[in-house]
Design a protein around this motif. Structure first.
Motif, PDB file in Angstrom:
ATOM      1  N   VAL A 254      29.444  82.564  39.080  1.00 39.40           N
ATOM      2  CA  VAL A 254      30.023  82.021  40.300  1.00 39.40           C
ATOM      3  C   VAL A 254      30.407  80.486  40.097  1.00 39.40           C
ATOM      4  O   VAL A 254      31.550  80.095  40.658  1.00 39.40           O
TER       5      VAL A 254
ATOM      6  N   LEU B 107      19.107  91.315  40.486  1.00 41.49           N
ATOM      7  CA  LEU B 107      19.868  90.357  41.085  1.00 41.49           C
ATOM      8  C   LEU B 107      20.701  90.874  42.371  1.00 41.49           C
ATOM      9  O   LEU B 107      20.847  90.114  43.116  1.00 41.49           O
ATOM     10  N   HIS B 108      21.068  92.161  42.266  1.00 44.35           N
ATOM     11  CA  HIS B 108      21.592  92.683  43.518  1.00 44.35           C
ATOM     12  C   HIS B 108      21.007  92.953  44.845  1.00 44.35           C
ATOM     13  O   HIS B 108      21.476  93.060  45.850  1.00 44.35           O
TER      14      HIS B 108
ATOM     15  N   PHE C  37      28.218  89.822  46.834  1.00 47.39           N
ATOM     16  CA  PHE C  37      28.844  90.615  45.678  1.00 47.39           C
ATOM     17  C   PHE C  37      28.406  91.966  45.503  1.00 47.39           C
ATOM     18  O   PHE C  37      28.613  92.604  44.473  1.00 47.39           O
TER      19      PHE C  37
ATOM     20  N   TYR D 298      18.551  84.730  37.413  1.00 47.51           N
ATOM     21  CA  TYR D 298      19.360  84.194  38.332  1.00 47.51           C
ATOM     22  C   TYR D 298      20.609  83.590  37.716  1.00 47.51           C
ATOM     23  O   TYR D 298      21.604  83.621  38.113  1.00 47.51           O
TER      24      TYR D 298
ATOM     25  N   ALA E 278      24.100  85.399  36.567  1.00 42.80           N
ATOM     26  CA  ALA E 278      24.969  85.431  37.639  1.00 42.80           C
ATOM     27  C   ALA E 278      25.415  84.127  38.224  1.00 42.80           C
ATOM     28  O   ALA E 278      26.681  84.093  38.556  1.00 42.80           O
ATOM     29  N   ALA E 279      24.822  83.261  38.297  1.00 39.10           N
ATOM     30  CA  ALA E 279      24.929  82.015  39.036  1.00 39.10           C
ATOM     31  C   ALA E 279      25.947  81.335  38.305  1.00 39.10           C
ATOM     32  O   ALA E 279      26.871  80.772  38.860  1.00 39.10           O
TER      33      ALA E 279
ATOM     34  N   ARG F 166      33.198  86.134  39.627  1.00 37.19           N
ATOM     35  CA  ARG F 166      32.751  86.802  40.745  1.00 37.19           C
ATOM     36  C   ARG F 166      31.814  87.794  39.931  1.00 37.19           C
ATOM     37  O   ARG F 166      32.245  88.954  39.189  1.00 37.19           O
ATOM     38  N   PRO F 167      30.593  87.928  39.974  1.00 36.68           N
ATOM     39  CA  PRO F 167      29.516  88.636  39.278  1.00 36.68           C
ATOM     40  C   PRO F 167      29.919  90.066  39.776  1.00 36.68           C
ATOM     41  O   PRO F 167      29.973  90.432  40.946  1.00 36.68           O
TER      42      PRO F 167
ATOM     43  N   GLU G 273      18.771  90.088  45.443  1.00 38.01           N
ATOM     44  CA  GLU G 273      18.404  88.772  45.840  1.00 38.01           C
ATOM     45  C   GLU G 273      19.318  88.395  46.933  1.00 38.01           C
ATOM     46  O   GLU G 273      20.686  88.382  46.953  1.00 38.01           O
TER      47      GLU G 273
ATOM     48  N   PHE H 186      22.855  86.755  46.337  1.00 36.20           N
ATOM     49  CA  PHE H 186      24.126  87.350  45.683  1.00 36.20           C
ATOM     50  C   PHE H 186      24.567  88.624  46.490  1.00 36.20           C
ATOM     51  O   PHE H 186      25.467  89.557  46.175  1.00 36.20           O
TER      52      PHE H 186
END
Length: 376
Positions: free
Chosen positions: A95, A322-323, A331, A88, A91-92, A100-101, A325, A328
């Protein structure tokens, strides 16, 4: 009589190491210098030297190290390519740094980005790529990715949170990019209570990072606030622990490689599981990743290993891409099938810096018995 439990991970501090840490902490307490003092400076110098990097900046966590590096390079308002199967924090941090991830799929043989997956994700709005060294292995695709980024005028970062001391073709993690970040989370090969490190070949970037980590101040002892920084300083207590662990890094990696070699040999003879190998031989084996055959339920596999063979399995890298989660979701533009499949099927075997041969044997026996039972 049931065998002793093999934990998924073990943090290693012997008596001598504990005494050294306590002595350094006592010195810090007597001096009254408790943050970014001489111990932090010593750790920065030693960690940089150990990875053949001229500049190192200590931080309070690996997560803040990523955000600081991104801020120092000015990625705000741009897109940053991030692999779907990373933690996490990767990518966090994008942000929080104002970017922008943009999630990209991974190579099935490495669980890392490849030049092909990066190329598919590139667009004019992309300002940077974060390449993650999953499990401590440096993908051979790192050089083609570096070349691609250079051609497109895109900044390359390395998230080396797993990769202390890892190498590829004689080069250490951190040597392919504008900046690389490491974590000293307790389970890492080099551990502290918390903490992180930024490595870079650019003095100007290191100087910017030092400003950001200390509330954006122009200097530690005074000066105006010139950047939107935060309280990202490394404490002397963290540095003391990490210094002692850094001295053990080579022997810890050597033992992990011995364990990995035993797993490699055993798993080659077991049906239902395959090794996500490291052909370069340079991994530190922070994680030992294996992939279950399709149709083998991971939850059942892990439960049987624990309940019937007293073997604990660590968390994956990572169980949910992550995509997928919820945080997110804004994004996400498309599915990423390779990451989705491998995140669902891989497991991480126990691997410790002081793992006993008997524990290795117990894990292998557990895998053999569990998969034999599941495959009928």
């Amino acid at each position: 009589m049931s065998p002793p439990f093999v934990p998924p991970a073990r943090v290693v501090f012997d008596k001598e190491d504990r005494e050294r840490i306590l002595e350094m902490i006592d010195g810090a307490l007597m001096s009254g210098t408790l943050t970014i003092g001489p111990l932090t400076s010593e750790l920065e110098t030693s960690f940089g030297r150990a990875h053949q990097s001229p500049h190192a900046v200590g931080t309070n966590s690996g997560t803040s190290a990523i955000e600081i590096a991104l801020r120092a390079c000015g990625v705000e308002s741009g897109e940053v390519i991030v692999p779907a199967n990373t933690f996490y924090a990767t990518a966090a941090a994008v942000v929080h740094a104002g970017g922008r991830p943009r999630f990209a799929d991974v190579d099935p043989s490495t669980l890392a980005l490849s030049a092909e997956t990066v190329a598919r994700a590139l667009r004019p709005s992309v300002s940077a790529v974060i390449h993650v060294h999953i499990g401590g292995s440096i993908s051979p695709e790192i050089e083609p990715i570096r070349e691609l980024c250079a051609q497109r005028g895109v900044i390359l970062f390395e998230d080396a949170a797993h990769a202390h001391g890892s190498t590829l073709d004689g080069r250490f993690a951190g040597s392919w990019s504008k900046a690389a970040t490491f974590s000293f989370y307790p389970t890492k090969v080099v551990a502290s209570a918390e903490g992180g490190m930024i490595l870079t070949c650019e003095r100007s970037l290191a100087d910017e990072a030092r400003v950001y980590r200390d509330q954006g101040k122009a200097s530690f002892l005074g000066g105006g606030h010139i950047r939107l920084g935060s309280a990202w300083r490394m404490s002397e207590l963290q540095a003391a622990v990490a210094l002692v662990q850094l001295d053990r890094m080579r022997e810890h990696i050597d033992r992990r490689r011995e364990v990995a070699a035993s797993y490699d040999a055993a798993l080659a003879k077991i049906d239902g599981i395959s090794v996500l190998g490291d052909e370069s031989g340079g991994s530190n084996y922070y994680k030992y990743v294996a992939v279950l055959d399709g149709g083998i339920d991971r939850s059942t596999f892990k439960a049987t290993m624990k309940d019937e063979f007293a073997v604990g399995m660590s968390g994956e890298v990572y169980a949910t891409p992550l995509h997928l989660e919820p945080i997110f979701e804004p994004f996400v533009e498309e599915g990423l099938p390779v990451a989705e499949e491998l995140c669902a099927r891989h497991v991480c075997l126990p691997i410790h810096s002081d793992m006993a041969d008997s524990e290795v044997d117990q894990v292998i026996e557990g895998i053999t018995g569990t998969l034999g039972k599941m495959l009928g």
